[in-house]
Structure formats: C-alpha cells, structure tokens
Design a protein around this motif. Structure first.
Motif, short mmCIF file in Angstrom:
data_model
loop_
_atom_site.label_atom_id
_atom_site.label_comp_id
_atom_site.label_asym_id
_atom_site.label_seq_id
_atom_site.Cartn_x
_atom_site.Cartn_y
_atom_site.Cartn_z
N HIS A 1 0.82 -1.21 0.00
CA HIS A 1 0.00 0.00 0.00
C HIS A 1 0.86 1.26 0.00
O HIS A 1 0.43 2.32 -0.47
N ALA A 2 2.08 1.17 0.55
CA ALA A 2 2.95 2.34 0.63
C ALA A 2 3.27 2.90 -0.74
O ALA A 2 3.41 4.11 -0.92
N PHE A 3 3.39 2.02 -1.73
CA PHE A 3 3.65 2.45 -3.11
C PHE A 3 3.21 1.30 -4.00
O PHE A 3 3.97 0.36 -4.23
N ASN A 4 1.98 1.37 -4.50
CA ASN A 4 1.45 0.24 -5.25
C ASN A 4 1.85 0.29 -6.72
O ASN A 4 2.42 1.27 -7.20
N THR A 5 1.53 -0.77 -7.44
CA THR A 5 1.98 -0.90 -8.83
C THR A 5 1.37 0.17 -9.74
O THR A 5 2.04 0.65 -10.67
N ASN A 6 0.11 0.52 -9.51
CA ASN A 6 -0.51 1.56 -10.34
C ASN A 6 0.22 2.90 -10.18
O ASN A 6 0.47 3.61 -11.17
#
Length: 285
Positions: free
Chosen positions: A87-92
């Motif tokens: 969630h901290a830096f997602n793929t999208n």
C-alpha cells in the motif's frame, strides 16, 4: 590604417588571453535556471505527485474503510504478508510515475530541439558533451529529490491511514526502507531513460512512444516462464522495482536477488546518461 598599425593590432589581439571554457557548475546552474523558469515543469511534477498520492492513499483508505469486514485471521495475515508495504507504493502508482517521469526526462531535451534553442546552447558552449552531462546531472538531482519526497509522503501517509486500524507499519519495519528507496530511485532511472531516448530520437511523438514502450510495455510483455524472457525482464527497471518493493508471495521460476535489482537501477542510469552524452557528438546539432 598603416601596415605597421595593423600588425600591432593583430599582435595585441593575439596577446589577449583566451576566454576560459565554461565550468561544469556554471553549465549545471544554467540548466537549473532553464528548468525552474518553466511553468510547465511545476505543473508536470505537481500533477504526477497528485496522481501517485491519489493511487496510494486511495488504496490505503479503501483498506481502512473495509477493515472491520475482515476476520481476525485475515487482519493478522495482512501484516504478516507485507501488504502494508504494498500500500505504501502500489503498482498503479509506480506505473504512473514511470510514464510521467519518462516523459518529463524526454521533454527536457526534445523541447530544445523542437524550438531550435539547442543550436544557441551549442553555439555558446561548443563542448556538447559537457552540456549534455550537465543536463543529465541536474535532471538526476531534481528527480531524485522529487522521488524521495513523493515516496516518503506516500509511505507515511498510507501508514498513518492504516495505523488508524492498527494495520500500519513504521519505517523500521523489515523491508520498509527498501520499499521507500526503491520507489524513490525509480524516478531518476525513468527520467534519465526518457532523456536518453529524447537525445537519440529528437522527435516528440516518437520519443514518447519509445519511452512508454521501453519503460512499461516491454517489461510487462516479458514473463518468468522462459529463461531468456525472465532474464530480459529482470533487466528492466519496472521488474527491478517489483523485486524490491513487492513481497515475493510466489517465488519466480528463475529467481534473482535484491542486489541484482539494485544493479539494474545503476546500469540503466549509467547507460542512459552515457548514451545521451555520446550521441550528441555525432549529430549536426
């Protein structure tokens, strides 16, 4: 004017000390002035930041909103599987940043070719390699700071939202710093890749298509099902980021290391900067 006076004037001109060549810090300062004087620069970076934060914080809020619907076992597994770090830096968000930073890097040099101002720059400073090296250095510095700020805002913002449900983690959590740095450094890697493609191609539309293809489409098309496909895929910045930022729930058939992923980052930066500096020597402008 007599021959004697003409000879004297010529000798005087020859005696004048030659103008010193431009220092690298002066070239870098000039590039910094160019970048910060453009309103489009702030719009591009600002819009990208809003989009990335929207994806990251939005996903964290969605988890927060439906957290009470989870069972106790699901909540425990959520943290055990490293999902807060996803969630901290997602793929999208990573894909959006890759596309945007690649375009920003390309526009740094393509805009000068399209307007013709690159001719003025090279006329003022004939040392083309030094000019391109300064452009690359300034772009790398700006995007590194930008990536760090954006990754930090995403990390602490998402964990604050999840922390309201006792589902967040701190920066001292195993793997948290790795995720933050990997996401931050993805920015200069993509920006320099776009910059190199722009220096090589010089046409706006073609450069943008090439940037999207190289940074996004190619690594997605390459899978881990075959050795050579996996090898080429692992050499791409996006898959290197996945290796560093995503928890390996299913080990790949052809595994690779974190060190290998960091090496991919470094190689892409060096090759991109080197390509931009070298290719300008063999062009007419």
């Amino acid at each position: 004017m007599t021959l004697a006076s003409l000879t004297h004037a010529t000798r005087a001109d020859m005696a004048k000390p030659a103008e010193p060549s431009a220092r690298f810090r002066d070239l870098a300062a000039a590039e910094w002035i160019k970048i910060r004087s453009l309103r489009s620069t702030f719009i591009a970076y600002g819009t990208t930041a809003l989009a990335v934060l929207a994806f990251n914080l939005g996903q964290a809020y969605d988890t927060y909103n439906y957290w009470t619907a989870r069972t106790a076992a699901d909540r425990a597994q959520f943290i055990a599987d490293g999902i807060p770090l996803q969630h901290a830096f997602n793929t999208n968000a990573a894909l959006i940043m890759m596309l945007a930073l690649g375009a920003i890097g390309a526009f740094t040099i393509v805009s000068e070719h399209s307007t013709g101002t690159i001719r003025t720059t090279f006329a003022a400073v004939p040392a083309r390699s030094a000019v391109m090296a300064a452009k690359a250095a300034v772009l790398a510095a700006i995007t590194t700071v930008y990536g760090l700020l954006l990754a930090a805002a995403s990390f602490f913002g998402t964990q604050a939202i999840l922390g309201a449900r006792d589902a967040g983690v701190g920066i001292d959590h195993p793997g948290a710093l790795r995720v933050l740095l990997a996401s931050a450094l993805l920015a200069p890697v993509c920006a320099l890749t776009g910059f190199a493609l722009g220096a090589l191609i010089r046409q706006t539309a073609t450069t943008m298509i090439a940037s999207v293809t190289v940074l996004v489409f190619l690594p997605i098309a390459l899978t881990d099902g075959r050795y050579w496909s996996a090898l080429l895929g692992h050499a791409q910045p996006y898959q290197a980021w996945l290796r560093l930022a995503e928890p390996p729930s299913i080990p790949p058939q052809f595994g690779w290391t974190e060190t290998g992923a960091w090496t991919v980052y470094a190689v892409w930066v060096v090759v991109a900067a080197g390509l931009a500096v070298v290719c300008v020597r063999r062009r007419d402008q």
